[in-house]
Design an enzyme around this catalytic site. Structure first.
Site, PDB file in Angstrom:
ATOM      1  N   MET A  14       0.855  -1.195   0.000  1.00  0.00           N
ATOM      2  CA  MET A  14       0.000   0.000   0.000  1.00  0.00           C
ATOM      3  C   MET A  14       0.892   1.246   0.000  1.00  0.00           C
ATOM      4  SD  MET A  14      -3.383  -0.991   2.149  1.00  0.00           S
ATOM      5  CE  MET A  14      -2.691  -0.836   3.767  1.00  0.00           C
ATOM      6  N   ALA A  44       4.192   3.808   0.924  1.00  0.00           N
ATOM      7  CA  ALA A  44       4.979   4.230   2.096  1.00  0.00           C
ATOM      8  C   ALA A  44       6.078   3.191   2.352  1.00  0.00           C
ATOM      9  CB  ALA A  44       4.087   4.419   3.327  1.00  0.00           C
ATOM     10  N   LEU A  45       6.821   2.907   1.302  1.00  0.00           N
ATOM     11  CA  LEU A  45       7.764   1.790   1.336  1.00  0.00           C
ATOM     12  C   LEU A  45       8.908   2.035   2.319  1.00  0.00           C
ATOM     13  CD1 LEU A  45       8.045   0.943  -2.481  1.00  0.00           C
ATOM     14  CD2 LEU A  45       6.399   0.095  -0.791  1.00  0.00           C
ATOM     15  N   HIS A  46       9.262   0.969   3.034  1.00  0.00           N
ATOM     16  CA  HIS A  46      10.408   1.018   3.947  1.00  0.00           C
ATOM     17  C   HIS A  46      11.270  -0.212   3.681  1.00  0.00           C
ATOM     18  CE1 HIS A  46       8.158  -1.962   6.137  1.00  0.00           C
ATOM     19  NE2 HIS A  46       7.154  -1.117   6.311  1.00  0.00           N
ATOM     20  N   HIS A  51       9.558  -3.623   3.036  1.00  0.00           N
ATOM     21  CA  HIS A  51       9.045  -3.848   1.674  1.00  0.00           C
ATOM     22  C   HIS A  51      10.202  -4.121   0.707  1.00  0.00           C
ATOM     23  CE1 HIS A  51       5.843  -0.969   3.214  1.00  0.00           C
ATOM     24  NE2 HIS A  51       5.108  -1.988   2.816  1.00  0.00           N
ATOM     25  N   LYS A  71       5.827  -9.965   9.455  1.00  0.00           N
ATOM     26  CA  LYS A  71       5.329  -9.016  10.465  1.00  0.00           C
ATOM     27  C   LYS A  71       3.803  -9.087  10.519  1.00  0.00           C
ATOM     28  CE  LYS A  71       4.661  -4.384  11.793  1.00  0.00           C
ATOM     29  NZ  LYS A  71       3.464  -4.093  10.970  1.00  0.00           N
ATOM     30  N   GLN A  93      -2.044 -12.124   8.276  1.00  0.00           N
ATOM     31  CA  GLN A  93      -2.307 -11.847   6.858  1.00  0.00           C
ATOM     32  C   GLN A  93      -1.632 -12.906   5.979  1.00  0.00           C
ATOM     33  OE1 GLN A  93      -2.257  -7.883   4.791  1.00  0.00           O
ATOM     34  NE2 GLN A  93      -0.147  -8.428   4.361  1.00  0.00           N
ATOM     35  N   ILE A 113      11.606  -7.403   9.096  1.00  0.00           N
ATOM     36  CA  ILE A 113      12.814  -6.560   9.135  1.00  0.00           C
ATOM     37  C   ILE A 113      12.629  -5.554  10.274  1.00  0.00           C
ATOM     38  CG2 ILE A 113      14.289  -4.968   7.817  1.00  0.00           C
ATOM     39  CD1 ILE A 113      14.247  -7.775   6.645  1.00  0.00           C
ATOM     40  N   MET A 172       9.705  -2.955  11.382  1.00  0.00           N
ATOM     41  CA  MET A 172       9.459  -1.848  10.452  1.00  0.00           C
ATOM     42  C   MET A 172       8.005  -1.823  10.026  1.00  0.00           C
ATOM     43  SD  MET A 172      12.697  -1.100   8.245  1.00  0.00           S
ATOM     44  CE  MET A 172      14.301  -1.003   9.013  1.00  0.00           C
TER      45      MET A 172
HETATM   46  O1  PAF Z   1       0.198  -5.643   3.815  1.00  0.00           O
HETATM   47  C1  PAF Z   1      -0.297  -4.748   3.079  1.00  0.00           C
HETATM   48  O2  PAF Z   1       0.312  -3.705   2.834  1.00  0.00           O
HETATM   49  C2  PAF Z   1      -1.690  -4.950   2.513  1.00  0.00           C
HETATM   50  O3  PAF Z   1      -2.506  -5.606   3.426  1.00  0.00           O
HETATM   51  C3  PAF Z   1      -1.709  -5.649   1.150  1.00  0.00           C
HETATM   52  C4  PAF Z   1      -1.183  -7.071   1.264  1.00  0.00           C
HETATM   53  C5  PAF Z   1      -0.879  -4.868   0.156  1.00  0.00           C
HETATM   54  C6  PAF Z   1      -3.148  -5.730   0.619  1.00  0.00           C
HETATM   55  O4  PAF Z   1      -3.693  -4.467   0.429  1.00  0.00           O
END
Ligand code: PAF
Length: 295
Positions: A30, A32-34, A37, A149, A153, A176, A184
């Site tokens: 979604m 806001a990469l850190h 990711h 983390k 999910q 991480i 993170m």
């Molecule tokens: O973990 C996330 O950032 C979200 O739940 C995902 C897997 C991208 C689904 O929207």
């Protein structure tokens, strides 16, 4: 790296790759990469001929509109962070691409989605399951990468891929952490300086409790001590702190098989989650070992 915004353009690319016999990895995000990711992207690039990173802030997985509104939207800096990694496509669909007028389907996974974040955030995992199913189909991915983390999910997605006979293999990757142990998360950016200094207590408290339990300490006592330590460190409330079996996420009161400790707690108006493994004991203390413990 190409930025693509429509399903049609994405399909044209993946069909070309398929004709050339190339494999495809996807990293759903979604934004806001850190570094968490980016570790997934790095692994996807090492294991696949082609890699697609998806960026979609999925409204269906937010049960709280304020949380959705506050979610950081940082496409330009996300694209910049990805540049050195060698991903082929950043796929950024909008709401109309993902949920066009008349959209009426929900993917819902029972069992592993119940309790923990599923209990605290009703509808959250239906939203996640629905969007990742669509992203797997849209990207035609052979492999999809998820961080441990968000362990619940990861189990929800693993279950749905198996149950729906999707060809996408789900790859779980280690959490991480910052140098001070804090897992993170995009949410860490929302912590003010003082609370940010308190936040690593989560990892310390979980590690201590996991060590006590895996050496034969009583689960209920270890969890009570952990809760008390978090509240005295300055956490406002604890949504849950539980020992669950791995990978089926059943509630455990004794460490008689491998499990994980799961925590969600609020600090400075920010909900933080984390989890750590707990080795199952070869020999679990019996009620006779603890005569005061109710059977
Ligand atoms: O973990 C996330 O950032 C979200 O739940 C995902 C897997 C991208 C689904 O929207």
């Amino acid at each position: 790296m190409l930025i693509i915004r429509t399903k049609a353009e994405l399909r044209a690319m993946t069909q070309d790759w398929r004709r050339a016999g190339e494999s495809i990895g996807v990293v759903p995000t979604m934004g806001a990469l850190h570094a968490g990711h980016l570790s997934l992207v790095d692994r996807a690039c090492a294991e696949n001929d082609r890699v697609i990173v998806t960026l979609f802030v999925n409204p269906k997985q937010f049960n709280n509109p304020e949380d959705l509104a506050k979610y950081p939207r940082t496409e330009d800096s996300d694209a910049e962070k990805l540049t050195p990694y060698g991903a082929d496509i950043l796929y950024v669909p909008d709401g109309a691409q993902m949920y066009p007028e008349g959209f009426a389907t929900t993917v819902s996974v029972t069992g592993v989605s119940e309790g923990l974040c599923g209990g605290a955030r009703p509808g959250h995992f239906d939203g996640v399951a629905t969007v990742v199913t669509k992203l797997f189909l849209q990207t035609d991915a052979d492999r999809a990468y998820f961080g441990e983390k968000d362990y619940q999910q990861l189990q929800v997605v693993t279950r749905l891929a198996e149950d729906l006979d999707l060809k996408t293999e789900i790859v779980g990757c280690p959490t991480i952490r910052e140098e001070d142990g804090l897992a993170m998360s995009s949410r860490n950016l929302r912590l003010a300086k003082g609370p940010r200094e308190i936040a690593p207590v989560i990892a310390q408290v979980l590690d201590d409790a996991a060590r006590v339990i895996s050496r034969g300490g009583q689960v209920a006592q270890a969890l009570d001590n952990a809760r008390a330590a978090l509240l005295s460190a300055g956490f406002d409330t604890i949504d849950y702190l539980e020992l669950r079996s791995d990978p089926d996420l059943k509630l455990m009161t004794r460490a008689d098989r491998p499990g994980r400790l799961f925590l969600a707690a609020w600090l400075d108006g920010v909900r933080l989650i984390d989890n750590v493994p707990v080795a199952g004991l070869a020999s679990v203390p019996t009620p006779e070992d603890h005569p005061l413990e109710p059977a």
